[in-house]
Design a protein around this motif. Structure first.
Motif, PDB file in Angstrom:
ATOM      1  N   GLU A   1     -46.390 -50.609  20.807  1.00  0.00           N
ATOM      2  CA  GLU A   1     -46.628 -49.172  20.809  1.00  0.00           C
ATOM      3  C   GLU A   1     -45.958 -48.592  22.052  1.00  0.00           C
ATOM      4  N   LEU A   2     -44.978 -47.728  21.847  1.00  0.00           N
ATOM      5  CA  LEU A   2     -44.314 -47.065  22.965  1.00  0.00           C
ATOM      6  C   LEU A   2     -45.036 -45.748  23.222  1.00  0.00           C
ATOM      7  N   ILE A   3     -45.456 -45.527  24.455  1.00  0.00           N
ATOM      8  CA  ILE A   3     -46.265 -44.374  24.827  1.00  0.00           C
ATOM      9  C   ILE A   3     -45.514 -43.534  25.845  1.00  0.00           C
ATOM     10  N   GLN A   4     -45.381 -42.235  25.579  1.00  0.00           N
ATOM     11  CA  GLN A   4     -44.721 -41.335  26.515  1.00  0.00           C
ATOM     12  C   GLN A   4     -45.625 -41.118  27.728  1.00  0.00           C
TER      13      GLN A   4
ATOM     14  N   PHE B   1     -32.328 -54.057  18.128  1.00  0.00           N
ATOM     15  CA  PHE B   1     -33.008 -55.349  18.181  1.00  0.00           C
ATOM     16  C   PHE B   1     -33.733 -55.694  16.892  1.00  0.00           C
ATOM     17  N   GLY B   2     -33.510 -54.931  15.834  1.00  0.00           N
ATOM     18  CA  GLY B   2     -34.083 -55.264  14.534  1.00  0.00           C
ATOM     19  C   GLY B   2     -35.539 -54.886  14.378  1.00  0.00           C
ATOM     20  N   VAL B   3     -36.010 -53.900  15.121  1.00  0.00           N
ATOM     21  CA  VAL B   3     -37.394 -53.462  14.988  1.00  0.00           C
ATOM     22  C   VAL B   3     -37.550 -52.592  13.746  1.00  0.00           C
ATOM     23  N   THR B   4     -38.759 -52.524  13.228  1.00  0.00           N
ATOM     24  CA  THR B   4     -39.054 -51.646  12.101  1.00  0.00           C
ATOM     25  C   THR B   4     -40.205 -50.726  12.488  1.00  0.00           C
ATOM     26  N   GLU B   5     -40.154 -49.502  11.997  1.00  0.00           N
ATOM     27  CA  GLU B   5     -41.206 -48.534  12.274  1.00  0.00           C
ATOM     28  C   GLU B   5     -42.450 -48.903  11.481  1.00  0.00           C
ATOM     29  N   MET B   6     -43.609 -48.718  12.105  1.00  0.00           N
ATOM     30  CA  MET B   6     -44.877 -49.043  11.458  1.00  0.00           C
ATOM     31  C   MET B   6     -45.547 -47.771  10.933  1.00  0.00           C
ATOM     32  N   ALA B   7     -46.543 -47.940  10.088  1.00  0.00           N
ATOM     33  CA  ALA B   7     -47.244 -46.804   9.474  1.00  0.00           C
ATOM     34  C   ALA B   7     -47.992 -45.951  10.490  1.00  0.00           C
ATOM     35  N   GLN B   8     -48.343 -46.492  11.642  1.00  0.00           N
ATOM     36  CA  GLN B   8     -49.095 -45.754  12.651  1.00  0.00           C
ATOM     37  C   GLN B   8     -48.295 -44.596  13.243  1.00  0.00           C
ATOM     38  N   GLY B   9     -46.972 -44.657  13.147  1.00  0.00           N
ATOM     39  CA  GLY B   9     -46.124 -43.599  13.686  1.00  0.00           C
ATOM     40  C   GLY B   9     -44.798 -44.161  14.173  1.00  0.00           C
ATOM     41  N   ARG B  10     -43.872 -43.256  14.455  1.00  0.00           N
ATOM     42  CA  ARG B  10     -42.536 -43.715  14.835  1.00  0.00           C
ATOM     43  C   ARG B  10     -42.488 -44.397  16.200  1.00  0.00           C
ATOM     44  N   ASN B  11     -43.538 -44.248  16.999  1.00  0.00           N
ATOM     45  CA  ASN B  11     -43.589 -44.917  18.297  1.00  0.00           C
ATOM     46  C   ASN B  11     -44.234 -46.305  18.206  1.00  0.00           C
TER      47      ASN B  11
END
Length: 75
Positions: free
Chosen positions: A53-56, A32-42
């Protein structure tokens, strides 16, 4: 989604989503064209700028219960 939005009520800048399977969610998001942010790969930036923010979820969490809720069911 409205990149040129300029209303007085503001915009949502961050959305946290609890996932039963974080790795599967990260893989599913890539097309979907998302980019990873500096906060982390999630942390993912959507093409329109929204940060997600994807949270396990923990194994004993109530993700299954939350997914089973039908918000359109009669109260």
């Amino acid at each position: 989604h409205q990149p040129d939005f300029a209303g007085p009520e503001g915009r949502l800048a961050h959305l946290g989503v609890m996932c039963a399977d974080l790795e599967a969610a990260l893989l599913a998001a890539k097309p979907f064209g998302v980019t990873e942010m500096a906060q982390g790969r999630n942390w993912l930036r959507l093409p329109d700028g929204l940060a997600v923010e994807l949270i396990q979820a923990r194994p004993a969490s109530c993700v299954a219960q939350a997914l089973a809720i039908n918000p359109r069911a009669d109260a």
